[in-house]
Design an enzyme around this catalytic site. Sequence first.
Site: not given
Length: 771
Positions: A487, A672, A735, A737-738
């Site tokens: 996704g 995201q 990065g 996503g988190e």
Amino acid sequence: MTSTPTAPTRAPSPVEAGTGRSVGRPLDRVDGTAKTTGAARYAAEHPHPGLAHAALVHAAVTRGRITGIDAAGAEAVPGVLVVITHENAPAMKPPPPVSVLNLSSLASGSSVNYLNTDEVHWNGQPVAVVVAETPEAARHAAGLVRVSYRELPATVDFAAEEGNAVPQKSSALQSGGARKGDAEAALAAAPVSVDLRFTTPPYHHNAIEPHATTAVWDGDRLTVHEGTQNITWLRDHLALRFGVPVRNVRVVAPYVGGAFGGKTMVWAGTVLTVLAARVTGRPVRMALTREGVYRTVGGRTPSAQRVALGARADGALTALIHTSVTQTGRTGGLPEQVTSQSRHLYAAENILLRQNLVELDAVPNTPMRAPGESIGTFALESAVDELACALGLDPIELRMRNEPERNPVDGKRFAHRMLREAYALGAERFGWSGRTPEPGSMRDGGWLVGLGVASAYHPSWQMPANVTVRLSADGSVVVRCGFHEMGMGGATAQAQIAADALGVPFEAVRVEYGDSDLPSGPGAGGSAQTASVAASLLAACEKLKGSLLALARRSGGSPLRGRRPGDLEARDGGLWAGPAGPGETYTAILARAGRDSAEAAVGSDTRVGKVTGQLRFMSKLLRDRRRWVKAACGAHFCEVRVDPDTGEVRVSRWLGVFDVGRVVNAKMVASQLRGGIVMGIGMALSEETLVDPRNGRIMNPGLADYHVPVHADVPPIDVHCLDVPDPTMPLGLIGVGEVSVTGVAAAIANAVRHATGRRVRDLPVTPDKLL
């Protein structure tokens, strides 16, 4: 066998026309049409002739041994093919022990050899599988299986066992603690200090696609359709468990309907579906119910944390203590790096970090988005806010006074860190200067209004990836790598990167992914996939351009003869000597050479010399980590409204400013980041897995009782990225996503503290804790 999944093609949007740069553009996702029209097939949607369906029978006790199974009622249900139990299941090889020398050994969600043992290790463990012609018959029959047990003593109450926790051992993958100076002594001597306890409950992932597996045996060859975050791990695990060569196992996972860590490991449903297909000789599908996911798939561990901060009157930190207790299952589960961010965020003179573990008779815990940092930042950033209150300092000013120049614990350099810039921009955009510092001093009608901030932090990682790039004479490009699409738009991002690297239009690039028959890619975890694949993709593109230049040099008529790679740029579908210099299209180079395509491959396939390859990777990773601290970071700004009569909390406004390196696709990155913030809102205000402390049974295993945020809970969310590349990472990527889920719960708790004067230290922040 199905064909290799690819990123679907579609007409280019106007912004993609021509051969301009693709990286940075907010391009539509290449899989968007397939997903919105229903053309995308997920794990439980692949048709196979003769397909049967399976359902699990779950243990009703927490720990014990099975003394008897009565399957007569289930076997009498029309359409039931077989009831598989430990009494008739074929033998499987047990899960391998976890080893850093074999990273795929981490795939084992649990050490339990399902249906090859009569032992029960947690409430909900699968003890039988029913296979039937229809899913309805399988589930009905599963409810008729009667199992008797000899119960054994069990340990299930996290709060009661907290005092029995033992120190976590450090490993190559994770540190169990750190120490600089004497933090306890410095805390005792500090003019101003806070010493607080925080708790967070267990959480569950609740991906929109519950876990599902479709397994097909053809002799000793196995095809598995699975929504997995790590195709390679799953393939290797199934090959080992069922005693077949790795090359005989194909895992197909073109689309994954959300995962967030819950589909990293191999859980019982997957293994038992493959077992059922072998027993029946037919294709078998198992789609877990939402309750089945809770009973058999790990969630996030609960935590108890202590954060103590000591400071001088000017706010300079003299002591930072952060300790934690978290849970693992007795049969598996990985520790969470709860104190990770506390190693890096603040320039304290003395630091003590310690992580402790307690083992329970529970389904093993598993990674959940930003494992460790998500719950660790709640405690740390709440404590920093409380210290700011004690000092009478603005919470942003306190953070900036303690912003380190180098890593506080060991003095390593930061590869890239723009937290000051994130706070400065965020404060301006959010209107932070309009905040009055006194709790309860801001109102909007009958609502108490509070503003809060918190830092976001998540380490950046890079994993090995194998990539091939093929360029055809018609100018089209195919990128092949077995990475994952959950996704986040991975195929779109890699197509953008390849387009720029080769100087071709975005619409000319097709990406094949989600299949173990492709060159093995990295797992989708740790916000590492995009950078990991990009590193190999960029190298493969350079290698391909070098091959094409070599072809051109061998031709007497090429304007590229005598040119060096450094003299050329890739644009307009070929290689050119500067913006106005001579050059040649790839199509012309291939035509002159009599070739219809050219291909380049990069990466060390771990299937060849697996242990050696992984040792080399770990060695390189550790060398890199010894030199730099790499991380994404950011600043959250939150506005809440609190009803003083009911304790209701509504998040009314949000701004997040992030340093995530270069932005490949602004639209996907914003999605995201917003998704992580929404997860953090749920973590702060509503989400909580309730576990019966008497028997370890999860009491709210479904979305009727486990409350995730809905649209009415989510405010307008503004996100902004600084978009400055990290020079030590491929293409400058860090990065995405988190990082955005970290710090969210603290920002909300800090805003609630500002609105009400009450510090909630036990999540979730519910009305009863404010009245």
